[in-house]
Design a protein around this motif. Structure first.
Motif, PDB file in Angstrom:
ATOM      1  N   PRO A 171       0.823  -1.216   0.000  1.00 31.26           N
ATOM      2  CA  PRO A 171       0.000   0.000   0.000  1.00 31.26           C
ATOM      3  C   PRO A 171       0.853   1.260   0.000  1.00 31.26           C
ATOM      4  N   LYS A 172       0.404   2.255  -0.733  1.00 27.60           N
ATOM      5  CA  LYS A 172       1.134   3.515  -0.803  1.00 27.60           C
ATOM      6  C   LYS A 172       1.214   4.188   0.561  1.00 27.60           C
ATOM      7  N   GLY A 173       2.315   4.910   0.753  1.00 31.77           N
ATOM      8  CA  GLY A 173       2.448   5.694   1.971  1.00 31.77           C
ATOM      9  C   GLY A 173       1.592   6.948   1.913  1.00 31.77           C
ATOM     10  N   GLU A 174       1.190   7.419   3.065  1.00 33.49           N
ATOM     11  CA  GLU A 174       0.380   8.631   3.169  1.00 33.49           C
ATOM     12  C   GLU A 174       1.252   9.805   3.594  1.00 33.49           C
ATOM     13  N   VAL A 175       0.969  10.957   3.026  1.00 32.01           N
ATOM     14  CA  VAL A 175       1.683  12.173   3.390  1.00 32.01           C
ATOM     15  C   VAL A 175       1.116  12.707   4.703  1.00 32.01           C
ATOM     16  N   VAL A 176       1.973  12.889   5.693  1.00 30.34           N
ATOM     17  CA  VAL A 176       1.516  13.431   6.976  1.00 30.34           C
ATOM     18  C   VAL A 176       1.966  14.875   7.172  1.00 30.34           C
ATOM     19  N   SER A 177       2.908  15.313   6.335  1.00 31.49           N
ATOM     20  CA  SER A 177       3.373  16.693   6.447  1.00 31.49           C
ATOM     21  C   SER A 177       3.874  17.152   5.084  1.00 31.49           C
ATOM     22  N   ARG A 178       3.476  18.357   4.704  1.00 31.93           N
ATOM     23  CA  ARG A 178       3.939  18.927   3.434  1.00 31.93           C
ATOM     24  C   ARG A 178       4.082  20.431   3.607  1.00 31.93           C
ATOM     25  N   GLU A 179       5.301  20.913   3.368  1.00 33.27           N
ATOM     26  CA  GLU A 179       5.594  22.329   3.598  1.00 33.27           C
ATOM     27  C   GLU A 179       6.357  22.894   2.405  1.00 33.27           C
ATOM     28  N   THR A 180       5.982  24.083   2.005  1.00 35.20           N
ATOM     29  CA  THR A 180       6.693  24.780   0.933  1.00 35.20           C
ATOM     30  C   THR A 180       7.669  25.786   1.526  1.00 35.20           C
ATOM     31  N   ILE A 181       8.905  25.677   1.159  1.00 28.76           N
ATOM     32  CA  ILE A 181       9.924  26.645   1.590  1.00 28.76           C
ATOM     33  C   ILE A 181      10.049  27.663   0.471  1.00 28.76           C
ATOM     34  N   GLU A 182       9.369  28.759   0.644  1.00 32.96           N
ATOM     35  CA  GLU A 182       9.151  29.707  -0.442  1.00 32.96           C
ATOM     36  C   GLU A 182      10.431  30.321  -0.978  1.00 32.96           C
ATOM     37  N   GLU A 224       9.727  21.820  -1.795  1.00 37.72           N
ATOM     38  CA  GLU A 224       8.758  21.296  -0.842  1.00 37.72           C
ATOM     39  C   GLU A 224       9.377  20.196  -0.009  1.00 37.72           C
ATOM     40  N   SER A 225       9.094  20.231   1.282  1.00 35.69           N
ATOM     41  CA  SER A 225       9.510  19.192   2.219  1.00 35.69           C
ATOM     42  C   SER A 225       8.295  18.366   2.593  1.00 35.69           C
ATOM     43  N   VAL A 226       8.435  17.047   2.472  1.00 33.72           N
ATOM     44  CA  VAL A 226       7.325  16.129   2.679  1.00 33.72           C
ATOM     45  C   VAL A 226       7.755  15.041   3.651  1.00 33.72           C
ATOM     46  N   VAL A 227       6.824  14.609   4.505  1.00 36.06           N
ATOM     47  CA  VAL A 227       7.069  13.476   5.377  1.00 36.06           C
ATOM     48  C   VAL A 227       5.932  12.477   5.185  1.00 36.06           C
ATOM     49  N   PHE A 228       6.287  11.213   4.994  1.00 34.47           N
ATOM     50  CA  PHE A 228       5.286  10.155   4.852  1.00 34.47           C
ATOM     51  C   PHE A 228       5.011   9.508   6.214  1.00 34.47           C
ATOM     52  N   ASP A 229       3.923   8.775   6.262  1.00 36.84           N
ATOM     53  CA  ASP A 229       3.512   8.197   7.539  1.00 36.84           C
ATOM     54  C   ASP A 229       4.472   7.140   8.065  1.00 36.84           C
ATOM     55  N   ASN A 230       5.349   6.614   7.216  1.00 34.90           N
ATOM     56  CA  ASN A 230       6.358   5.657   7.688  1.00 34.90           C
ATOM     57  C   ASN A 230       7.650   6.335   8.118  1.00 34.90           C
ATOM     58  N   GLY A 231       7.696   7.662   8.071  1.00 34.16           N
ATOM     59  CA  GLY A 231       8.878   8.404   8.495  1.00 34.16           C
ATOM     60  C   GLY A 231       9.819   8.806   7.385  1.00 34.16           C
ATOM     61  N   VAL A 232       9.614   8.294   6.172  1.00 32.08           N
ATOM     62  CA  VAL A 232      10.469   8.671   5.044  1.00 32.08           C
ATOM     63  C   VAL A 232      10.273  10.155   4.728  1.00 32.08           C
ATOM     64  N   LYS A 233      11.371  10.842   4.491  1.00 30.52           N
ATOM     65  CA  LYS A 233      11.352  12.271   4.208  1.00 30.52           C
ATOM     66  C   LYS A 233      11.686  12.507   2.743  1.00 30.52           C
ATOM     67  N   LEU A 234      11.027  13.470   2.142  1.00 33.32           N
ATOM     68  CA  LEU A 234      11.235  13.810   0.738  1.00 33.32           C
ATOM     69  C   LEU A 234      11.350  15.320   0.597  1.00 33.32           C
ATOM     70  N   ASN A 235      12.363  15.744  -0.146  1.00 33.30           N
ATOM     71  CA  ASN A 235      12.532  17.149  -0.507  1.00 33.30           C
ATOM     72  C   ASN A 235      12.574  17.227  -2.028  1.00 33.30           C
ATOM     73  N   VAL A 236      11.717  18.028  -2.625  1.00 30.20           N
ATOM     74  CA  VAL A 236      11.624  18.055  -4.079  1.00 30.20           C
ATOM     75  C   VAL A 236      11.608  19.491  -4.578  1.00 30.20           C
ATOM     76  N   LYS A 237      12.421  19.730  -5.584  1.00 25.05           N
ATOM     77  CA  LYS A 237      12.497  21.057  -6.205  1.00 25.05           C
ATOM     78  C   LYS A 237      12.365  20.913  -7.714  1.00 25.05           C
ATOM     79  N   GLN A 238      11.375  21.550  -8.274  1.00 27.17           N
ATOM     80  CA  GLN A 238      11.181  21.562  -9.726  1.00 27.17           C
ATOM     81  C   GLN A 238      12.043  22.665 -10.324  1.00 27.17           C
ATOM     82  N   THR A 239      12.819  22.321 -11.354  1.00 28.31           N
ATOM     83  CA  THR A 239      13.693  23.301 -12.003  1.00 28.31           C
ATOM     84  C   THR A 239      13.559  23.203 -13.519  1.00 28.31           C
TER      85      THR A 239
END
Length: 977
Positions: A547-558, A563-578
């Motif tokens: 089953p896919k992980g659920e996003v529990v936190s999503r923040e935009t660093i303007e 964007e900084s994202v945290v999934f319900d299993n604790g995995v952290k993701l930082n993504v920048k579109q360029t």
């Protein structure tokens, strides 16, 4: 200024464990190049005549390859020729914005020298920086630095057998910098003063460069060149020249060569950047349109085809080299114009060697492999001979068994051909490569575009657009048959049975070597061959993560735009579109488990672990299975160890993002730990380790990092025994506990929306079992590193290489990297120090070719850092040079850093900061671990302002604290006596 590849380093050693055949799908495999030499191997042959006669002849010759081809030239490139015969190409490109690359190619190199003037072409390239009509000696580099061009990185030149090129990377494209750089290129083209005293001063620098490039591996390559091309003048025209000719070439010979070859009809200018092509062409005409050649044009080297060879053997021995063995066949060179048909032919001709290389690679990655590595290739050498080669790297003392293992695969391919599945794999990979080239073409970077235009011109190839290349490929690829590929392969290898060319270089003395080589070949040929077994079709085993992980936190660093994202299993993701690389997505995965968490009692694990992970594949798939499964897909992953974290890195395109993350998640959860990884690694170590002392640099890489950390065994190279006693079980026992629940932080940067990245990560890493929320910290005892006490007397080490070369290293303790302002000041002082070293020890004294200074301010090890210098020198001069280094350090301690030196150092840094903002690599370094290392964000935010506000007074104060009397630690690496 480079003229040949330097010796193997640790980085290239590691890379060699995973190297594949490089293929250019635009042109094919029949590129005119020589293995291990970065050369352009096609000459534009013109007869000697007067200037006016030369211009008359030019008008009857094709100006560019496209004038004699049915290929459609890239419409984005504008070509032109001035009335004086000078040719140019301009292209508008805005990646990065507001920058440009300016190149000048002169159609002459070392092949146009005489026995008395060997090395003159390269020497003349050096003199371009030593005085011209409007720029006094010693001022060119300083002028360019004030415009933000750093010497070496942005301002450079190179000489090969057939061409001399000059390079300027423009950090801006305003009129002032265009005028300055074009004026400098024109000064180089026909206004050099070639002052006799300046020539004499430069001789020492050339000799220093010759020493710096010298190594046993280089000597072996010269003998290899002699074997294949000994009946031509090429082996006697190595661009660096000889000690004798460097010291004896006269100012009159300089002037004759300069006027005879530096002429408008021999010159090609490339200007690519954020500039309109019409304007660029006008600026080239403005600065070069009135150039009229002086003196008599000199004749150029004209290639004469070598006849077919009889069977031959040759053996070269040097105790400081690795073993290599080549089985080849030679035939007269076939010169082809670059046309649609020749590109198709080249592609078909290259397919067989690509497939054979894959087979050889698969065999090399087995537990009982008979060799370390092997590959097949075809090369046109200087338009005088065609060479098909089976290149083998055996273990020391096992060259005969290596030949017995590799040669039957060649005969098997010649007799039974290849399979449709193998052909399909190669075609799929080529198609994907061409498709990715189309996808990424809108944001190709300016320096690469400029060099590809120059390289194509030099090789008499047509620059074609990626979309056109793909369209043309799709137009003919379905008509390629297996029979055609097999026939082309056999034609390339025609003669290998009747007239084999067998060349061995080895560290071991072999009595009656020729007879033993012949006997080894006969033994290999006695091995019976059978058709290759059909390979099964495989499916990737790692696509269902639950089953896919659920996003529990999503923040935009303007302010940084990610964007900084945290999934319900604790995995952290930082993504920048360029927008900086069209359709390119870079991914970095960080987990606990860096090199300083490894057991201290097994220092060999530090080198072995990343290789074990890369070579070990996955639980369900061997490395070669993964390559087959991923054929036609733009995916891949590499593993490396940071200080306290394990990294898995990769890049892909949007269509392959899901598969790329499947692969990376598989490496993060199910590494293979296969025994063949240890087997292949051990073969490399046994071959590589004994050659570490063959150069001063090799000895430094082995020992110095450990010495400047007071003998800490975690740094430098362990002993050979320590490197060999490790195994995959040790890696498994260390890593498995981390894999269970280690924190995971992912960085994704590139042409992707945050929503798409989140979705792709949610079904892979986001679906894993719960992870820890923070990375494991290093134990206090693991971060204790101390700088050694300063000593007046140097630590002396020895190398077994060229007795005319030595290496000096001097280190001063510096603060750690916990304070950004301090780290930046230490880094800037190292830049200032390098400039002074260059002025004093290169330009004034000719004592060292490329003196360097560097800084290390660690954020891992409290209270540890250093500023260091490295200089290649002659052994007789090392004590004097060391004293001069101390004098410069005393100058800095006394505050003798002038404003001009500071301006020259700071301007390139400010320009590079601006350019870096359009680099995905830079943004990855900022955001990839932003949730667990917020200092990265803070340093990014303060970086530009900090350097803009940096004052020379601050650096004077900092230098006083760094260059403490008595704190320096010195190392001298001297030749064995």
């Amino acid at each position: 200024m480079p003229w040949l590849i330097a010796e193997t380093t640790l980085a290239t050693f590691r890379q060699s464990l995973h190297e594949d055949i490089v293929f250019d799908p635009q042109i094919g495999t029949n590129m005119r190049r020589m293995i291990a030499y970065p050369l352009v191997l096609t000459a534009l042959v013109l007869s000697a005549c007067s200037g006016n006669q030369e211009n008359e002849k030019i008008s009857t010759l094709p100006a560019f390859a496209q004038d004699n081809s049915d290929l459609t030239v890239d419409p984005n490139v504008e070509y032109g020729m001035l009335p004086n015969g000078l040719r140019y190409a301009v292209r508008s490109n805005s990646t990065p914005t507001k920058t440009a690359t300016l190149l000048m190619r002169v159609d002459t190199g070392s092949l146009n020298e005489t026995d008395e003037t060997r090395g003159l072409a390269h020497f003349l390239e050096h003199m371009a920086f030593n005085g011209s009509k409007n720029i006094p000696e010693g001022e060119m580099i300083k002028r360019l630095e004030k415009f933000g061009l750093a010497f070496g990185a942005d301002t450079n030149a190179s000489t090969s057998f057939e061409q001399t090129t000059y390079q300027l990377e423009l950090p801006e494209v305003d009129e002032a910098i265009l005028d300055e750089t074009l004026m400098i290129m024109r000064e180089t083209a026909d206004r050099l003063t070639l002052d006799p005293e300046a020539i004499d001063r430069e001789r020492g620098i050339i000799q220093a460069e010759k020493r710096a490039r010298s190594s046993p591996a280089f000597d072996a390559s010269l003998d290899n060149l002699e074997f294949y091309l000994g009946d031509s003048p090429i082996p006697d025209r190595i661009p660096i020249g000889t000690v004798e000719t460097i010291d004896s070439v006269t100012p009159e010979q300089f002037r004759e060569f300069y006027e005879g070859y530096y002429r408008p009809e021999n010159t090609f200018i490339v200007l690519v950047g954020d500039i309109e092509t019409d304007y660029a062409a006008k600026k080239i005409e403005e600065y070069f349109g009135d150039w009229e050649a002086d003196g008599q044009a000199l004749a150029k080297y004209e290639a004469e085809t070598l006849p077919a060879r009889e069977a031959r053997t040759r053996y070269y021995v040097n105790p400081e080299i690795q073993t290599s063995l080549t089985l080849s066949t030679l035939r007269p060179a076939e010169i082809k114009d670059d046309t649609a048909q020749s590109r198709r032919d080249n592609f078909v001709e290259g397919l067989g060697n690509r497939i054979l290389s894959r087979r050889l690679g698969e065999l090399s990655r087995t537990t009982d492999a008979p060799f370390i590595s092997a590959s097949a290739s075809n090369s046109n050498l200087f338009d005088i001979t065609e060479l098909s080669s089976l290149s083998i790297r055996p273990e020391k003392g096992k060259w005969a068994s290596a030949l017995r293992g590799a040669e039957p695969l060649l005969r098997q391919a010649l007799k039974y051909g290849f399979s449709q599945a193998e052909l399909d794999e190669q075609i799929a990979n080529t198609r994907k490569s061409l498709e990715v080239a189309v996808q990424t073409s809108p944001t190709r970077r300016t320096p690469g575009l400029a060099r590809s235009i120059l390289s194509s011109f030099a090789s008499e190839n047509v620059v074609t657009d990626p979309a056109y290349n793909l369209e043309r490929f799709n137009g003919y690829v379905d008509d390629i048959t297996l029979e055609e590929v097999n026939e082309a392969f056999r034609a390339q290898w025609d003669g290998v049975m009747e007239a084999p060319q067998l060349y061995l270089s080895t560290p071991e003395i072999i009595e009656d070597a020729d007879a033993k080589l012949i006997a080894a070949l006969e033994s290999a040929r006695s091995v019976e061959i059978e058709p290759r077994a059909e390979q099964e079709t495989l499916e990737f085993a790692y696509t269902d993560w639950g089953p896919k992980g659920e996003v529990v936190s999503r923040e935009t660093i303007e302010d940084i735009g990610f964007e900084s994202v945290v999934f319900d299993n604790g995995v952290k993701l930082n993504v920048k579109q360029t927008p900086y690389q069209k359709d390119v997505i870079s991914i970095s995965v960080a987990m606990s488990g860096g090199q300083f968490t490894l057991p201290r009692d097994e220092p060999g694990l530090r080198v072995f672990t990343s290789n074990a992970l890369s070579l070990g594949g996955l639980e369900a798939h061997k490395v070669d299975d993964i390559r087959k499964i991923m054929a036609g897909r733009s995916v891949g992953a590499s593993q490396s160890l940071g200080d306290d974290r394990l990294y898995i890195n990769g890049s892909t395109v949007p269509d392959d993002l899901d598969l790329q993350l499947d692969l990376m998640a598989a490496y993060a959860t199910a590494p293979g730990y296969r025994p063949e990884a240890k087997s292949q690694y051990a073969k490399y170590i046994k071959s590589f380790y004994p050659t570490l002392d063959s150069t001063p640099g090799g000895v430094a890489s082995r020992d110095v990092d450990r010495l400047i950390r007071s003998g800490d065994a975690r740094f430098g190279f362990p002993s050979e025994e320590e490197m060999l006693r490790v195994n995959t079980d040790m890696v498994k026992n260390w890593l498995d506990p981390f894999l269970t629940d280690s924190a995971v932080e992912i960085g994704i940067v590139g042409d992707i929306t945050p929503d798409r990245a989140i979705e792709a990560v949610s079904r892979t890493f986001g679906a894993l079992p719960d992870r820890q929320t923070s990375f494991q910290k290093l134990a206090e005892e693991d971060v204790q590193v101390t700088f050694p006490d300063g000593k007046k007397r140097p630590v002396k080490l020895t190398h077994a290489g060229d007795p005319s070369t030595a290496l000096l290293r001097t280190y001063w303790p510096a603060p750690d990297g916990s304070n950004a302002k301090t780290s930046r000041e230490i880094s800037m002082i190292s830049r200032l120090f390098r400039l002074r070293l260059t002025e004093v020890l290169r330009e004034e004294e000719g004592a060292s070719y490329s003196p360097s200074a560097f800084a290390h301010t660690s954020r891992t090890f409290p209270d540890y850092g250093y500023l260091g210098v490295s200089l290649e020198v002659s052994p007789e001069d090392i004590d004097r040079v060391s004293a001069r280094v101390d004098e410069i350090a005393a100058e800095f301690r006394a505050g003798q850093i002038d404003d001009e030196l500071f301006e020259r150092a700071i301007k390139p840094v400010l320009e590079s900061i601006e350019t870096s903002l359009e680099s995905n690599g830079y943004w990855m370094s900022v955001i990839s671990e932003a949730q667990t290392d917020k200092e990265r964000l803070a340093r990014h935010r303060s970086r530009s302002e900090a350097y803009q506000n940096m004052k020379v007074e601050d650096l004077r104060a900092r230098a006083k604290t760094v260059f403490e009397p008595g704190s320096a630690f010195r190392v001298q690496i001297l030749p064995e006596t």
